[in-house]
Design an enzyme around this catalytic site. Sequence first.
Site, PDB file in Angstrom:
ATOM      1  N   LYS A 192       0.870  -1.183   0.000  1.00 32.45           N
ATOM      2  CA  LYS A 192       0.000   0.000   0.000  1.00 32.45           C
ATOM      3  C   LYS A 192       0.904   1.230   0.000  1.00 32.45           C
ATOM      4  CE  LYS A 192      -3.871   1.918   2.687  1.00 32.45           C
ATOM      5  NZ  LYS A 192      -4.769   1.631   3.828  1.00 32.45           N
ATOM      6  N   GLY A 247      -0.649   7.873  -5.814  1.00 34.24           N
ATOM      7  CA  GLY A 247      -0.332   6.462  -5.605  1.00 34.24           C
ATOM      8  C   GLY A 247       0.531   6.197  -4.382  1.00 34.24           C
ATOM      9  N   ARG A 278       0.473  -5.091   3.610  1.00 35.73           N
ATOM     10  CA  ARG A 278      -0.763  -5.495   4.284  1.00 35.73           C
ATOM     11  C   ARG A 278      -1.066  -6.952   3.965  1.00 35.73           C
ATOM     12  NH1 ARG A 278      -5.971  -1.744   3.610  1.00 35.73           N
ATOM     13  NH2 ARG A 278      -5.891  -2.317   1.414  1.00 35.73           N
ATOM     14  N   ARG A 288     -14.159  -6.669  -1.586  1.00 30.15           N
ATOM     15  CA  ARG A 288     -14.982  -5.712  -0.846  1.00 30.15           C
ATOM     16  C   ARG A 288     -16.417  -5.764  -1.360  1.00 30.15           C
ATOM     17  NH1 ARG A 288     -10.707  -1.667   0.088  1.00 30.15           N
ATOM     18  NH2 ARG A 288      -8.785  -2.663  -0.565  1.00 30.15           N
ATOM     19  N   ASP A 327     -16.574   0.364  -0.245  1.00 29.22           N
ATOM     20  CA  ASP A 327     -15.269  -0.136  -0.715  1.00 29.22           C
ATOM     21  C   ASP A 327     -14.355  -0.459   0.462  1.00 29.22           C
ATOM     22  OD1 ASP A 327     -15.571   2.820  -0.659  1.00 29.22           O
ATOM     23  OD2 ASP A 327     -13.407   2.808  -0.902  1.00 29.22           O
ATOM     24  N   ASP A 372      -8.921  -1.210   5.800  1.00 28.47           N
ATOM     25  CA  ASP A 372      -8.734   0.188   5.401  1.00 28.47           C
ATOM     26  C   ASP A 372      -8.781   1.139   6.588  1.00 28.47           C
ATOM     27  OD1 ASP A 372      -8.169  -0.469   2.868  1.00 28.47           O
ATOM     28  OD2 ASP A 372      -9.740   0.716   1.919  1.00 28.47           O
TER      29      ASP A 372
HETATM   30  P1  AMP Z   1      -9.484   5.079   0.958  1.00 31.27           P
HETATM   31  O1  AMP Z   1     -10.221   6.282   1.417  1.00 31.27           O
HETATM   32  O2  AMP Z   1      -8.053   5.033   1.416  1.00 31.27           O
HETATM   33  O3  AMP Z   1     -10.229   3.809   1.236  1.00 31.27           O
HETATM   34  O4  AMP Z   1      -9.363   5.211  -0.632  1.00 31.27           O
HETATM   35  C1  AMP Z   1     -10.458   5.417  -1.483  1.00 31.27           C
HETATM   36  C2  AMP Z   1      -9.986   5.326  -2.912  1.00 31.27           C
HETATM   37  O5  AMP Z   1      -9.023   6.330  -3.203  1.00 31.27           O
HETATM   38  C3  AMP Z   1      -9.311   4.014  -3.273  1.00 31.27           C
HETATM   39  O6  AMP Z   1      -9.658   3.730  -4.601  1.00 31.27           O
HETATM   40  C4  AMP Z   1      -7.841   4.322  -3.142  1.00 31.27           C
HETATM   41  O7  AMP Z   1      -7.044   3.465  -3.922  1.00 31.27           O
HETATM   42  C5  AMP Z   1      -7.799   5.756  -3.668  1.00 31.27           C
HETATM   43  N1  AMP Z   1      -6.671   6.512  -3.119  1.00 31.27           N
HETATM   44  C6  AMP Z   1      -6.508   6.951  -1.865  1.00 31.27           C
HETATM   45  N2  AMP Z   1      -5.342   7.618  -1.736  1.00 31.27           N
HETATM   46  C7  AMP Z   1      -4.746   7.609  -2.954  1.00 31.27           C
HETATM   47  C8  AMP Z   1      -3.529   8.133  -3.477  1.00 31.27           C
HETATM   48  N3  AMP Z   1      -2.672   8.813  -2.707  1.00 31.27           N
HETATM   49  N4  AMP Z   1      -3.267   7.917  -4.770  1.00 31.27           N
HETATM   50  C9  AMP Z   1      -4.113   7.242  -5.553  1.00 31.27           C
HETATM   51  N5  AMP Z   1      -5.267   6.726  -5.129  1.00 31.27           N
HETATM   52  C10 AMP Z   1      -5.594   6.902  -3.845  1.00 31.27           C
HETATM   53 MG    MG Z   2     -10.424   2.063   0.845  1.00 30.94          MG
END
Ligand code: AMP
Ligand code: MG
Length: 480
Positions: free
Chosen positions: A109, A122, A172, A179, A248, A258
């Site tokens: 991650k 990313g 992880r 999900r 998700d 998450d």
């Molecule tokens: P999360 O809130 O961490 O569950 O993420 C929600 C969505 O946003 C998921 O599709 C993650 O992969 C994407 N995401 C979160 N942070 C980033 C990041 N820094 N770069 C790219 N995608 C992200």
């Molecule tokens: Mg997430």
Amino acid sequence: MHIPFDNSYARLPDRFYARLDPTPVAAPMLIRVNTDLAEMLGIDSAALASPEGVAMLAGNAVAPGSQPLAQAYSGHQFGHFSPQLGDGRANLLGEVVGRDGIRRDIQLKGSGPTPFSRRGDGRAALGPVLREYLISEAMFALGIPTTRTLAAVTTGEAVVRETMLPGGVLTRVAASHIRVGTFQYFAAREDAEAVRLLADYAIQRHYPEAASAANPYRAFLDGVVARQADLVAQWLCVGFIHGVMNTDNCSISGETIDYGPCAFMDEYDPGAVFSSIDQQGRYAYGNQPRIALWNLARLAECLIPLLGENEDEAKDALSAFAPRFQAAYFAGLRRKIGLQTEREGDDNLTRDLLKLMAADRADFTLTFRRLGEAAEGDATGVRALFKDGAAFDAWADRWRVRLADEEAPAATIRAVNPMFIPRNHLVEAALAAAVERGDFGPFEELLQVLVRPFADDPALARYAMPPREEERVLQTFCGT
Ligand code: AMP
Ligand code: MG
């Protein structure tokens, strides 16, 4: 670097993921390897900590047998549907079957952009990586189903958030990363074949007993409903607030997944919200059962074509949530006050204690833990947590009468009520030391405490105490 990969998700059709390697980082450094977890997975922890292992943990090298991919999924975020989310900053390296016979995903991650990154970079900042490490391992030690952390590294690169922050990559480990949103991804595309394939895959991996049921898909839905009901009951019993219960972030296997702006409550408040992004309190502590059911309804909708287009099957499955949750929650609360048997009036007894705790904002963790001493005759410690001592005494009198029928209640209390939870002020201090000063000492020390949450060590008393007024953490941030 030998990891006994055995990848099954990568054998599903191409439209389930995007194959791609992690993006290398400038100067990876190991923070730590979770030796016990590595051992359980059949991975040599010394090899993981070697330069070759660290290169893999940072995404700079792909180990033999690994087939890195970013999974596709969608999800309802704060109630609004996003048809395409997916792993925007994660790479599933592959799966291993552990010494316990259970197949688990190994995922990086913060390992660079993917086709699902949308506008994100990313990457992950070091603070949230350490937070996930601490809290996921604390949850595991508390006996709550959860993803775990195999390792964490720094990247030697900065990530741009509100400020420039050091970057990190977390490894992880999960029963799987399927999900509710994974089902929604295919259902939204009216890809009935993929929904069926995914359901068959999830049944085989997580609910094998459903395969031989009269209606396997109904049995599968029943299984997910039951595990989510049990999971949320366990969260409530330790004062955990997930913070972002989007579909998700709701795992089909029934694990907590998450870790973003999650938090443990100090003082008991059913309306407690910490997450800075949860303005409406949708994911408040006491709302979590309702939201879990809402998420399960989204899963049920995806499965209706597999249930013979029969909405009643879906409704029946969902109607099992409330009684299952209530039963698990009150069984948990009964044990928390030292009761192993069930009598009429027990639920009121626990409810009345919670009411007093809420009125006086008593510390959730300490109240239950100190009932252990009270069960042995010394109630001064627990009583001191209440402003209205007389009201507590009246409750305690009723409780003692009920306790007389129980075997060794103090032992029950100490076995289920932790002394140590990841208190926000301690977590924040450990993260700040690492991020601001490169000092991982406080993180290490806190982790060592959290992996033994039921210990009774007076030398560690400061880790058990609620924050002083000036230490209180009022908000937590996703830090994505
Ligand atoms: P999360 O809130 O961490 O569950 O993420 C929600 C969505 O946003 C998921 O599709 C993650 O992969 C994407 N995401 C979160 N942070 C980033 C990041 N820094 N770069 C790219 N995608 C992200
Ligand atoms: Mg997430």
